[in-house]
Write an enzyme that holds these catalytic residues in place. Sequence first.
Site, PDB file in Angstrom:
ATOM      1  N   HIS A 102       0.859  -1.191   0.000  1.00 57.24           N
ATOM      2  CA  HIS A 102       0.000   0.000   0.000  1.00 57.24           C
ATOM      3  C   HIS A 102       0.894   1.240   0.000  1.00 57.24           C
ATOM      4  O   HIS A 102       1.971   1.231   0.597  1.00 57.24           O
ATOM      5  CB  HIS A 102      -0.911  -0.018   1.233  1.00 57.24           C
ATOM      6  CG  HIS A 102      -1.916   1.090   1.211  1.00 57.24           C
ATOM      7  ND1 HIS A 102      -1.601   2.377   1.566  1.00 57.24           N
ATOM      8  CD2 HIS A 102      -3.204   1.106   0.822  1.00 57.24           C
ATOM      9  CE1 HIS A 102      -2.676   3.135   1.414  1.00 57.24           C
ATOM     10  NE2 HIS A 102      -3.659   2.381   0.960  1.00 57.24           N
ATOM     11  N   SER A 228     -10.353   7.477  -2.724  1.00 59.05           N
ATOM     12  CA  SER A 228     -11.573   8.270  -2.545  1.00 59.05           C
ATOM     13  C   SER A 228     -12.803   7.685  -3.230  1.00 59.05           C
ATOM     14  O   SER A 228     -13.629   8.422  -3.769  1.00 59.05           O
ATOM     15  CB  SER A 228     -11.333   9.723  -2.982  1.00 59.05           C
ATOM     16  OG  SER A 228     -10.298  10.302  -2.216  1.00 59.05           O
TER      17      SER A 228
HETATM   18  P1  PGA Z   1      -9.422   6.279   0.593  1.00 59.33           P
HETATM   19  O1  PGA Z   1      -8.240   5.220   0.795  1.00 59.33           O
HETATM   20  O2  PGA Z   1     -10.612   5.531   0.080  1.00 59.33           O
HETATM   21  O3  PGA Z   1      -9.658   6.862   1.964  1.00 59.33           O
HETATM   22  O4  PGA Z   1      -8.947   7.299  -0.374  1.00 59.33           O
HETATM   23  C1  PGA Z   1      -8.009   4.190  -0.125  1.00 59.33           C
HETATM   24  C2  PGA Z   1      -6.818   3.362   0.287  1.00 59.33           C
HETATM   25  O5  PGA Z   1      -5.829   3.930   0.763  1.00 59.33           O
HETATM   26  O6  PGA Z   1      -6.809   2.120   0.137  1.00 59.33           O
END
Ligand code: PGA
Length: 271
Positions: A102, A228
């Site tokens: 990640h 997001s």
């Molecule tokens: P987010 O995070 O949906 O809050 O943008 C996605 C992720 O980091 O896997």
Amino acid sequence: MRRLLVAGNWKMHGDVTMTTELVEGVAAKVVSMSEGKDLSYEVLVCPPSIYLSKAVDVAGRALSEIKVGAQNVSEHSHGAYTGEISLPMLSEIGCGYVLLGHSERRQYYGETNESVAKKFAACTAFGDVVPVLCVGESLAEREAGLTEQVVENQIQAVLDLVGIEGFGKKYLQNTKNAVIAYEPVWAIGTGKTATPEQAQEVHAFIREMLASLDRGIADSTQILYGGSVKPSNALELFAQKDIDGGLIGGASLEIESFSEICKAAQKLAES
Ligand code: PGA
């Protein structure tokens, strides 16, 4: 046909109570939305390691189709590696997936294409935990026109160690290919989502990269979009040809928003 996968990455959020309530709550919603039919898509939750057992227990009681994944794993199976958790440990408690590389791990914990590839290779050798390989470019890299190069390098490092067979191998009691999650770093936690077209373009690039080595594996590998994803944009993103679901951060922390994203997957799966 690839199934859609809706995966929640809780990051370092939650507690015992939330783990129980969120997994039970999502299970209840998912069951009621499916109106007694088998689930037409897949659901995964990735809580902090300390709550994995709890999540497995709750999911087992509430809805066994909800799978549980870790957010990181050691490349080693055991030994003097203080603070680490291994694949056999994850597997023993019923955790069948693990996020690898990640962007927050690459950014804050020094993970590199090579170290992530070693973890992937450990999953391939072990076999019973599905690796979810996270890739994606930073804003500066996108602006410099390097998106494809960055993503290619991230995937190539894995191919160098395990070959295309590492993606096509059937993990988790022979049920699943490896999974890839494309997450543009500039879209993570920023509220700024890639447009469906921007995301589709990179997903198609990734699928072609795999297809140049093995068409069958490319066609059966789920490529998730992350960054997001929320109820208001999930349907449009998941409707893209090469987007097979999402890796969801912020919106996976509430029953309502995560279930709404599951609903988008169900709608598409049934259309
Ligand atoms: P987010 O995070 O949906 O809050 O943008 C996605 C992720 O980091 O896997």
